[in-house]
Scaffold this motif. Structure first.
Motif, short mmCIF file in Angstrom:
data_model
loop_
_atom_site.label_atom_id
_atom_site.label_comp_id
_atom_site.label_asym_id
_atom_site.label_seq_id
_atom_site.Cartn_x
_atom_site.Cartn_y
_atom_site.Cartn_z
N UNK A 1 55.36 39.71 6.82
CA UNK A 1 55.40 38.32 7.30
C UNK A 1 54.24 37.59 6.63
N UNK A 2 54.50 36.37 6.15
CA UNK A 2 53.44 35.54 5.58
C UNK A 2 53.15 34.36 6.49
N UNK A 3 51.88 34.13 6.75
CA UNK A 3 51.42 33.04 7.60
C UNK A 3 50.46 32.16 6.80
N UNK A 4 50.46 30.89 7.10
CA UNK A 4 49.49 29.97 6.50
C UNK A 4 48.68 29.34 7.61
N UNK A 5 47.35 29.22 7.42
CA UNK A 5 46.57 28.54 8.44
C UNK A 5 46.49 27.04 8.12
N UNK A 6 45.69 26.31 8.88
CA UNK A 6 45.64 24.86 8.71
C UNK A 6 45.10 24.47 7.33
N UNK A 7 44.32 25.38 6.73
CA UNK A 7 43.76 25.12 5.40
C UNK A 7 44.64 25.66 4.29
N UNK A 8 45.78 26.20 4.64
CA UNK A 8 46.66 26.74 3.62
C UNK A 8 46.34 28.18 3.23
N UNK A 9 45.29 28.77 3.77
CA UNK A 9 45.03 30.19 3.49
C UNK A 9 46.21 31.02 3.96
N UNK A 10 46.56 32.00 3.14
CA UNK A 10 47.74 32.80 3.44
C UNK A 10 47.33 34.22 3.86
N UNK A 11 47.92 34.66 4.97
CA UNK A 11 47.70 36.02 5.48
C UNK A 11 49.05 36.73 5.47
N UNK A 12 49.05 37.96 5.01
CA UNK A 12 50.26 38.76 5.13
C UNK A 12 50.04 39.82 6.22
N UNK A 13 51.02 39.96 7.10
CA UNK A 13 51.05 41.08 8.04
C UNK A 13 52.06 42.06 7.46
#
Lengths: 323, 323, 323, 323
Positions: free
Chosen positions: D240-252
């Motif tokens: 799963x890919x998530x983006x935070x409010x700054x556009x940083x991307x985290x993959x779970x």
């Protein structure tokens, strides 16, 4: 004893003298008149379990993979310095395996070290071929030992690191030791020695293990389920123990953790913590402590096992819910 | 129009004019020269899906099971009072199904009502025979309608209760209606009508659906996955939509909720809530709204479909992330 | 005895005289000085479990929801005809519940019938509030009876249908009976009677149950886990049994099947099939058969329980792996 | 350039200039006026993610853990030989981290090498503290590069091995490279460079990821879900890919495989295989290729990024379903 130990990568395969276990979800790489060569869905080595027909149940050897060809020489030298019987084996002495060194180790087990193996097809994403518990790969050996501190020292000298223990203020009862950065390649359980307690195989998720239980029930083979499913305290893994017709024990195992950091500290469980063997407090069944598989020497003869003294025995000292 | 409607138990089966769907995890009850009779692992009725060879893709009928034989008379009378064409069918007109009534209903769909069916073996715990998504049972029909309020009133008069809707201050766009106490036996999606949008089948857990996706990828058949997996806002179910070679759409569905209380209130979603169709905000694919299966009349001819007016169309009015 | 039974919808709530069980994953609807009113994440009724402080552990009543207000009259009449003590209760006699009828039933249990309940917020998709096993809803009562055939006949006359049994050529030992189309609203287990064996609650998937076990271990409360997790033979459900400090037993339960068809046939397990209580053959723990919760009469006094005769007792006759 | 590279153990942490990401399931180790120090449930190091307040979104550094203190010297020498700017940092320059070496590497990224870290409490089995996706540990960095073969050669010279690639007969588009025996510690995705594409974190099972999606929907934060959940072709991981409010991307990320064998062969995906990025054929969203996080140099200034030439760009050349 100045030589360095061989650079062991990981636990690699078990050779059992046995009958068939096929339902579990292994892939059949090859079949001889007298043997099945099995592997997990993820493995591209030739096998991680050999089942060979024989006159009585036993474990013929536990094999470790080493990093380089030169590690065969290192193994020969290292064990030679310790007065162990060592045997060079040519490529193909075990089907699918290259040149190897077999030893009768200081604990009485026959170990093999090899580097080369025939490559097999990658079935990791051939989901249509996965069945049963969709076994992914071998994870570890668990050996029955009657002197855990001695076994610990030996494996430490071989370059293994410790991830978890069971102990009390008096002594060490059990230890989990690894080369690959998982909880273990080898664990030691207190009991008659030398004996093989079980071989552990990794599967991706807990529901694969529940599915395997359902299959055993559906086929009215549920008596092969010895213990579990449950969560181990030690290792945090979700587990299931199965016994085949010869009493050989297989663990299906998933979800342990990374242990490869340079300062990774062993986690020490007290022998009286009811949760160490089952984190949910389920009683361990007596057979799990009492029964294990005889091992063969290099001549194929069963090595006589020596019982464990009661005060060294976790099942005598510890809390497990069945006494 | 004084007669009571038939006592419908649940959505029972779909007859599709089609080609093979076998990989999904259905059980094959029987096979004719021109048809496959399929059911879920949990079903002891003869079938919940019939795939029959024919000249062009279509849905021949949607069948509801009724409680008693007398409900066939009730169905005949109820639809007769509404001026619908009604046809009595003897036992065996559909293989495995007893005497039945088929009607061309006020929305233009061919429905069947039946009580009797051949019993089949219970495979619920024959886990060794489960494969693919381990489909358990039929769950619902989803029909494409160009006048959702009219469809709602008709099914309400047939004795269906509403569990959820999609609406705004102007109108109703979609509704989920049930006889059995789940979210639905019939749902209505806005579109050309009469058309079958999809048939939904229940599977036990989300990982069964993930497994099915893995199988489609492994077999390089991933283009059959149209939408999902995901969580529906409406129904809270975990879902996957598949299309076969003829464009027939199947939903694999799990984990909705109990709706059988006497005061159960419909849950109303606003058409602009991006989460109603996918609770995680995944864009709906355009084909999901645009494409559906033609239906046949009692003579086996395709019923001409009438498009939906844009202002009645959820895909035009609502938020779905793909425009 | 000409009157029709009340139209029971389903098992609705249990009132226990007890202490707190909060960790399980219930939602707290309300709290009195002496009681907690709990419900599952999916329920919009006021509660499905009441825990009330009292001098000694007991079950004060088992409540069924009925379809209409008129079913209260039906219940009064039906039980009156059977010579049972009946009590009308005004709205609010139980917090959150409307007018009700309580009876001392022919088996010695205090039952309540009610139609009206305060509505509560739908938390089904408030996933941020779900915790523990994410309990969804009440599923069933399991009562301890010393004459299973008598209990079966009584519930059948009340309009319950049978989904599964445990029996042999001599007699019936246990039965699962339902109003909603699941495996059961009421099950009967052989034992001292009248006693409450457990109340079952539904959770969406097996991993929610494994998560609950992990929580119990983490909090060193694993001794509250009495039996499981495992797969039942009867019902096919994945299960876990918990005991609170007062010995009240809760089952967490998921994945049974649809039983609502008019010709649904009971599935009959032989009392010697080791898989009926645990499909994977795990031994039942002795306490599970031996211990249960006393019930109160309409005056709040414990009803004396009468033991079961050995030949009627499944634990004496059957195979369960612990003798 | 005769020196040996430092002995890197694994990807260790990312320092992001950012705002809060808390809901995901991280553990908060410490908090400064301007920073959060986060780790996974399994990690006993100080942190695997630092979120530091700053004027604009950026990645301040990617940190690798090395085996021994002497590896700091090795890193200094190795990068010095390559003309890279190198900076020694005393213990505590980053809270919780010992002495370190930071470099501006040949690809333009700021990397850190450290051996010592403050130890933190083991929360692996403190299940009552796990929330969200129950993130276990950092798994990998994915960097955006405009010259994949150059990046590949550089990491290979640093001692990384390759597990998988995306390529065609013309060139390499992407590669997965590892030190620990998993699929990767570093992956390269074609795009403007130097930029951070995402940081990947491991969670035990797929249902933990589904649970996280449900939480995002429940909190109406579903727009932070950029892509997935799905199964990767490359790595076989569920993601799963998530983006935070700054556009940083985290993959779970969960369920990849063991790569530590001496003869482990890279698995090569063709850039036109629709399944390589999503094994189920789901379209990649355009933002996933187009957007990434700027990186800072050793002075904290954003490093200008240079676009990728179209013929080197997987998104231009390959099959991804969204053009």
């Amino acid at each position: 004893m100045a030589s360095a130990p061989p650079n062991i990568v990981r636990a690699a395969y078990t050779e059992l003298i046995s009958t068939d276990l096929d339902m579990l979800g292994f892939v059949l790489t090859a079949r001889d008149d007298d043997a099945l060569y099995l592997r997990g869905c993820e493995e591209t080595t030739h096998h991680s379990l050999v089942l060979r027909k024989g006159p009585e149940p036993a474990a013929a050897c536990l094999a470790f993979r080493v990093w380089a060809d030169s590690d065969l020489d290192a193994a020969e030298e290292w064990y030679g310095e310790r007065g162990c019987r060592v045997e060079r084996r040519p490529a193909g002495a075990m089907r699918g395996i290259g040149a190897a060194v077999r030893v009768e180790d200081p604990l009485g087990f026959t170990l093999e070290f090899f580097q080369a193996t025939d490559r097999t097809e990658r079935l990791l994403q051939r989901f249509e071929l996965h069945h049963g518990a969709a076994i992914a790969r071998i994870d570890h050996f668990n050996i029955s030992v009657n002197d855990a501190p001695k076994a610990y020292d030996y494996y430490e000298s071989l370059g293994f690191r410790c991830s978890e223990t069971i102990e009390d203020e008096h002594r060490l009862y059990a230890a989990w030791m690894h080369r690959k950065p998982s909880v273990h390649d080898v664990a030691m359980t207190g009991g008659a020695s030398p004996r093989l307690h079980h071989t552990g195989f990794f599967t991706p998720e807990a529901h694969h293990i529940l599915r395997l239980c359902d299959l055993f029930g559906a086929l009215e083979q549920q008596h092969h389920i010895e213990r579990g499913p449950g969560r181990h305290g030690v290792s945090n893994a979700f587990y299931l123990y199965l016994r085949d017709y010869d009493g050989h024990r297989i663990e299906i195992y998933t979800s342990d953790y990374f242990t490869g950091d340079p300062d990774h500290e062993p986690y020490r469980w007290n022998v009286n913590d009811m949760r160490r063997r089952d984190f949910w407090g389920a009683a361990v069944v007596p057979s799990w402590y009492a029964e294990s598989t005889p091992v063969l020497d290099l001549d194929g003869r069963i090595v006589p096992a020596i019982a464990i003294e009661p005060e060294r025995s976790e099942v005598v000292v510890g809390a497990d819910g069945f006494r």
